[in-house]
Design a protein around this motif. Structure first.
Motif, mmCIF file in Angstrom:
data_model
loop_
_atom_site.group_PDB
_atom_site.id
_atom_site.type_symbol
_atom_site.label_atom_id
_atom_site.label_comp_id
_atom_site.label_asym_id
_atom_site.label_seq_id
_atom_site.Cartn_x
_atom_site.Cartn_y
_atom_site.Cartn_z
ATOM 1 N N SER A 195 -7.376 3.492 -4.221
ATOM 2 C CA SER A 195 -8.113 2.362 -3.657
ATOM 3 C C SER A 195 -8.977 2.776 -2.471
ATOM 4 C CB SER A 195 -7.132 1.274 -3.204
ATOM 5 O OG SER A 195 -6.393 0.787 -4.299
ATOM 6 N N GLY A 196 -8.770 3.986 -1.999
ATOM 7 C CA GLY A 196 -9.556 4.463 -0.872
ATOM 8 C C GLY A 196 -9.154 5.872 -0.508
ATOM 9 N N ILE A 249 -9.102 -2.617 1.849
ATOM 10 C CA ILE A 249 -8.154 -2.784 0.749
ATOM 11 C C ILE A 249 -7.663 -4.222 0.675
ATOM 12 C CG2 ILE A 249 -5.826 -2.171 -0.027
ATOM 13 C CD1 ILE A 249 -6.382 0.668 0.918
ATOM 14 N N VAL A 289 0.847 -1.197 0.000
ATOM 15 C CA VAL A 289 0.000 0.000 0.000
ATOM 16 C C VAL A 289 0.881 1.244 0.000
ATOM 17 C CG1 VAL A 289 -1.841 1.269 1.160
ATOM 18 C CG2 VAL A 289 -1.733 -1.220 1.372
ATOM 19 N N ARG A 344 -11.706 -4.288 -1.603
ATOM 20 C CA ARG A 344 -12.774 -3.295 -1.696
ATOM 21 C C ARG A 344 -12.191 -1.881 -1.698
ATOM 22 N NH1 ARG A 344 -14.449 -6.154 2.819
ATOM 23 N NH2 ARG A 344 -14.356 -4.227 4.039
ATOM 24 N N THR A 345 -12.978 -0.953 -2.189
ATOM 25 C CA THR A 345 -12.613 0.461 -2.136
ATOM 26 C C THR A 345 -13.102 1.049 -0.824
ATOM 27 O OG1 THR A 345 -12.748 0.699 -4.540
ATOM 28 C CG2 THR A 345 -12.911 2.712 -3.235
ATOM 29 N N TYR A 346 -12.245 1.809 -0.138
ATOM 30 C CA TYR A 346 -12.666 2.398 1.131
ATOM 31 C C TYR A 346 -13.111 3.839 0.913
ATOM 32 C CZ TYR A 346 -12.988 3.978 5.864
ATOM 33 O OH TYR A 346 -13.469 4.501 7.040
ATOM 34 N N ALA A 377 -1.784 -0.965 -3.871
ATOM 35 C CA ALA A 377 -2.960 -0.128 -3.624
ATOM 36 C C ALA A 377 -2.497 1.266 -3.206
ATOM 37 C CB ALA A 377 -3.816 -0.740 -2.524
ATOM 38 N N LEU A 390 -3.774 4.512 -1.076
ATOM 39 C CA LEU A 390 -4.762 5.055 -0.141
ATOM 40 C C LEU A 390 -4.465 6.540 0.066
ATOM 41 C CD1 LEU A 390 -7.131 4.504 1.815
ATOM 42 C CD2 LEU A 390 -5.427 4.071 3.599
ATOM 43 N N ALA A 393 -9.888 1.004 6.724
ATOM 44 C CA ALA A 393 -9.418 1.230 5.358
ATOM 45 C C ALA A 393 -8.468 0.115 4.923
ATOM 46 C CB ALA A 393 -8.721 2.588 5.262
ATOM 47 N N LEU A 394 -7.559 -0.274 5.798
ATOM 48 C CA LEU A 394 -6.618 -1.349 5.482
ATOM 49 C C LEU A 394 -7.353 -2.675 5.293
ATOM 50 C CD1 LEU A 394 -3.701 -0.463 7.917
ATOM 51 C CD2 LEU A 394 -3.668 -0.312 5.428
#
Length: 211
Positions: free
Chosen positions: A95-96, A114, A46, A118-120, A73, A75, A110-111
Motif C-alpha cells: 500500500s506504500g 493509507i 497496517v 491512497r498509495t503512498y 494494508a 507498508l 504515509a499513515l
C-alpha cells in the motif's frame, strides 16, 4: 511490524505511537513469525514490513504476508530505494513504501495516505515514470499460485540443485520432485527449468535493481 533489527524496531514503534497515535504495536523478526501471528490473532490495520529479512527471498516475503494479512494494508519500510524495487513492491500489493532513513513526518504522511485509501510513494518517485521498471507484475498471480512446497522447490532449482539433490534436501521421492517441477512450470507458463528460474529471479532484488 516485521523487522529483524531490534534498535530500529524499537525506534519505529515509538515513532508510530507518537505520530500515528497507534497504541498497540506487535513485532516479529521474520516472515514466518509474522504469518503465524496473523493466522492466530486479530488482523492489524497496517503491517509495517522490511523486505530484507533472513527468511524472505526477494518479494516472496511480501507475497506471503499479503496472503495472511487479509484486508490489512502493507507498508514497506526498507533501506532499499531502487525505483525498480519500489515499483515491483507496489505491483505485488504493498500500500506504500517508506525509506528507512525517513523523518517522522514521512511516516505520518504515509499513515494518512493509507487511511484515505491512497498509495503512498516516496518523495520524488513518480510511478508513471517507471513503467519499464516493473518486470515482475505479469508473474505475480502465477507466483502466488505456487504452494509453499512448490515455492521451496523453485528456490532450490534457482540454487542450481538437481531433482535428486532436491529430493534429498526435502526428504521426498525424486518422482515427487519431478511431478512438482512439472506443475511449477505449468503454473508459471514456462517450458523449461531455465525459464522457471528466470521467472523466479524476476522477483529478486538484485535482478530488479540491475534493470
Amino acid at each position: 511490524m516485521v523487522e529483524d533489527h531490534p534498535l530500529f524496531c524499537d525506534a519505529l514503534s515509538i515513532t508510530l505511537q507518537i505520530v500515528g497515535g497507534i497504541t498497540s504495536v506487535r513485532t516479529t523478526a521474520s516472515i514466518g513469525e509474522c504469518v503465524e501471528l496473523l493466522r492466530e490473532g486479530a488482523l492489524p490495520d497496517v503491517v509495517f514490513l522490511d523486505l530484507n529479512l533472513p527468511d524472505a527471498d526477494g518479494l516472496d516475503g511480501l507475497l506471503r504476508v499479503k496472503k495472511a494479512a487479509g484486508e490489512a494494508a502493507i507498508l514497506i519500510v526498507s533501506s532499499l530505494t531502487s525505483p525498480a524495487i519500489i515499483a515491483a513492491a507496489l505491483d505485488y500489493g504493498a500500500s506504500g513504501y517508506v525509506p528507512k532513513h525517513s523523518q517522522r513526518h514521512v511516516f505520518q504522511a504515509a499513515l494518512d495516505a493509507i487511511a484515505a485509501g491512497r498509495t503512498y510513494l516516496p518523495e520524488g518517485f513518480v510511478l508513471s515514470d517507471h513503467g519499464n521498471a516493473r518486470p515482475a507484475a505479469p508473474t505475480r498471480a502465477r507466483l502466488e499460485s505456487l504452494t509453499p512446497q512448490q515455492a521451496r522447490i523453485l528456490s532450490l532449482i534457482s540454487d542450481g540443485m538437481l531433482n535428486k539433490q532436491i529430493a534429498h534436501e526435502l526428504s521426498i521421492a525424486e518422482s515427487t520432485v519431478k511431478a512438482h517441477v512439472t506443475v511449477i512450470m505449468r503454473k508459471l507458463g514456462v517450458q523449461t527449468r531455465t525459464q522457471a528460474v528466470l521467472a523466479a529471479q524476476a522477483a529478486r532484488f538484485d535482478s530488479l535493481a540491475a534493470r
